[in-house]
Design a protein around this motif. Structure first.
Motif, PDB file in Angstrom:
ATOM      1  N   VAL A   1     -21.219  -1.922   8.067  1.00 51.82           N
ATOM      2  CA  VAL A   1     -20.363  -0.743   8.070  1.00 51.82           C
ATOM      3  C   VAL A   1     -18.957  -1.298   7.858  1.00 51.82           C
ATOM      4  O   VAL A   1     -18.551  -2.223   8.547  1.00 51.82           O
ATOM      5  N   VAL A   2     -18.237  -0.743   6.895  1.00 53.51           N
ATOM      6  CA  VAL A   2     -16.910  -1.278   6.566  1.00 53.51           C
ATOM      7  C   VAL A   2     -15.855  -0.208   6.800  1.00 53.51           C
ATOM      8  O   VAL A   2     -15.942   0.884   6.252  1.00 53.51           O
ATOM      9  N   PHE A   3     -14.868  -0.536   7.607  1.00 51.59           N
ATOM     10  CA  PHE A   3     -13.736   0.353   7.842  1.00 51.59           C
ATOM     11  C   PHE A   3     -12.664   0.063   6.809  1.00 51.59           C
ATOM     12  O   PHE A   3     -12.390  -1.093   6.486  1.00 51.59           O
ATOM     13  N   ALA A   4     -12.049   1.110   6.292  1.00 50.48           N
ATOM     14  CA  ALA A   4     -10.901   0.962   5.401  1.00 50.48           C
ATOM     15  C   ALA A   4      -9.650   0.798   6.256  1.00 50.48           C
ATOM     16  O   ALA A   4      -9.589   1.259   7.389  1.00 50.48           O
ATOM     17  N   ASN A   5      -8.661   0.101   5.715  1.00 50.26           N
ATOM     18  CA  ASN A   5      -7.388  -0.080   6.401  1.00 50.26           C
ATOM     19  C   ASN A   5      -6.286   0.580   5.594  1.00 50.26           C
ATOM     20  O   ASN A   5      -6.303   0.551   4.368  1.00 50.26           O
ATOM     21  N   VAL A   6      -5.340   1.173   6.276  1.00 54.87           N
ATOM     22  CA  VAL A   6      -4.230   1.840   5.614  1.00 54.87           C
ATOM     23  C   VAL A   6      -3.285   0.794   5.041  1.00 54.87           C
ATOM     24  O   VAL A   6      -2.921  -0.172   5.708  1.00 54.87           O
ATOM     25  N   ASP A   7      -2.921   0.984   3.786  1.00 54.29           N
ATOM     26  CA  ASP A   7      -1.955   0.104   3.129  1.00 54.29           C
ATOM     27  C   ASP A   7      -0.592   0.782   3.201  1.00 54.29           C
ATOM     28  O   ASP A   7      -0.371   1.816   2.575  1.00 54.29           O
ATOM     29  N   PHE A   8       0.313   0.203   3.968  1.00 53.73           N
ATOM     30  CA  PHE A   8       1.619   0.811   4.165  1.00 53.73           C
ATOM     31  C   PHE A   8       2.660   0.323   3.152  1.00 53.73           C
ATOM     32  O   PHE A   8       3.835   0.674   3.280  1.00 53.73           O
ATOM     33  N   ASP A   9       2.256  -0.460   2.163  1.00 55.49           N
ATOM     34  CA  ASP A   9       3.212  -0.877   1.133  1.00 55.49           C
ATOM     35  C   ASP A   9       3.751   0.359   0.431  1.00 55.49           C
ATOM     36  O   ASP A   9       3.004   1.214  -0.033  1.00 55.49           O
ATOM     37  N   GLY A  10       5.045   0.454   0.363  1.00 56.26           N
ATOM     38  CA  GLY A  10       5.678   1.585  -0.300  1.00 56.26           C
ATOM     39  C   GLY A  10       5.886   2.782   0.603  1.00 56.26           C
ATOM     40  O   GLY A  10       6.429   3.797   0.155  1.00 56.26           O
ATOM     41  N   ALA A  11       5.469   2.703   1.850  1.00 55.99           N
ATOM     42  CA  ALA A  11       5.661   3.827   2.763  1.00 55.99           C
ATOM     43  C   ALA A  11       7.157   4.073   2.962  1.00 55.99           C
ATOM     44  O   ALA A  11       7.927   3.147   3.145  1.00 55.99           O
ATOM     45  N   GLY A  12       7.556   5.309   2.856  1.00 53.67           N
ATOM     46  CA  GLY A  12       8.955   5.662   3.044  1.00 53.67           C
ATOM     47  C   GLY A  12       9.800   5.548   1.793  1.00 53.67           C
ATOM     48  O   GLY A  12      10.966   5.897   1.785  1.00 53.67           O
ATOM     49  N   LYS A  13       9.205   5.070   0.704  1.00 54.03           N
ATOM     50  CA  LYS A  13       9.941   4.960  -0.564  1.00 54.03           C
ATOM     51  C   LYS A  13       9.668   6.204  -1.404  1.00 54.03           C
ATOM     52  O   LYS A  13       8.602   6.808  -1.289  1.00 54.03           O
ATOM     53  N   PRO A  14      10.587   6.560  -2.274  1.00 53.70           N
ATOM     54  CA  PRO A  14      10.355   7.729  -3.131  1.00 53.70           C
ATOM     55  C   PRO A  14       9.107   7.540  -3.998  1.00 53.70           C
ATOM     56  O   PRO A  14       8.831   6.450  -4.491  1.00 53.70           O
TER      57      PRO A  14
END
Length: 130
Positions: A104-117
């Motif tokens: 069973v594989v959980f996905a991880n949130v990629d926060f690269d670019g978070a908060g950028k336009p």
């Protein structure tokens, strides 16, 4: 005389407190427990490992990992470090092709670019192909 005794007690107490400072890494007491050794290398019943972090889920890595799982009677492993994007897709593909129903594989949130336009392009949700 009482002053000398009081000073002596204070010095002893301060020295005792200083001697008791020890970090967790240094604390390693010798065990005095004496019991017969019975090392268990394989579970009696198949089990699910609900917390693992496998960074590589390539076909070659899976081969060795499944051999280790079989040796200890581990039926299913939950990988909490699946990543995201193409890394996640590649891991899921390798598992589906080589060892379905073992992971069973959980996905991880990629926060690269978070908060950028945003550039306005909707990348949409990741959909399962299985």
């Amino acid at each position: 005389m009482n002053l000398k005794i009081s000073l002596a007690v204070i010095v002893l107490v301060c020295n005792g407190l200083a001697a008791q400072e020890m970090g967790f890494e240094e604390y390693n007491p010798k065990s005095t427990l004496v019991v017969p050794v019975h090392e268990v290398t394989k579970a009696k019943y198949p089990f699910v490992d609900i917390h693992s972090h496998q960074r590589s889920m390539s076909a070659q890595s899976l081969k060795g990992l499944v051999a280790d799982m079989d040796a200890m009677n581990e039926a299913i492993m939950v990988n909490l470090s699946g990543g995201s994007g193409s890394k996640l897709a590649e891991s899921v593909d390798n598992i589906a092709k080589n060892y379905p129903n073992r992971f069973v594989v959980f996905a991880n949130v990629d926060f690269d670019g978070a908060g950028k336009p945003s550039d306005g392009k909707d990348r949409g949700p990741i959909r399962s192909r299985y």
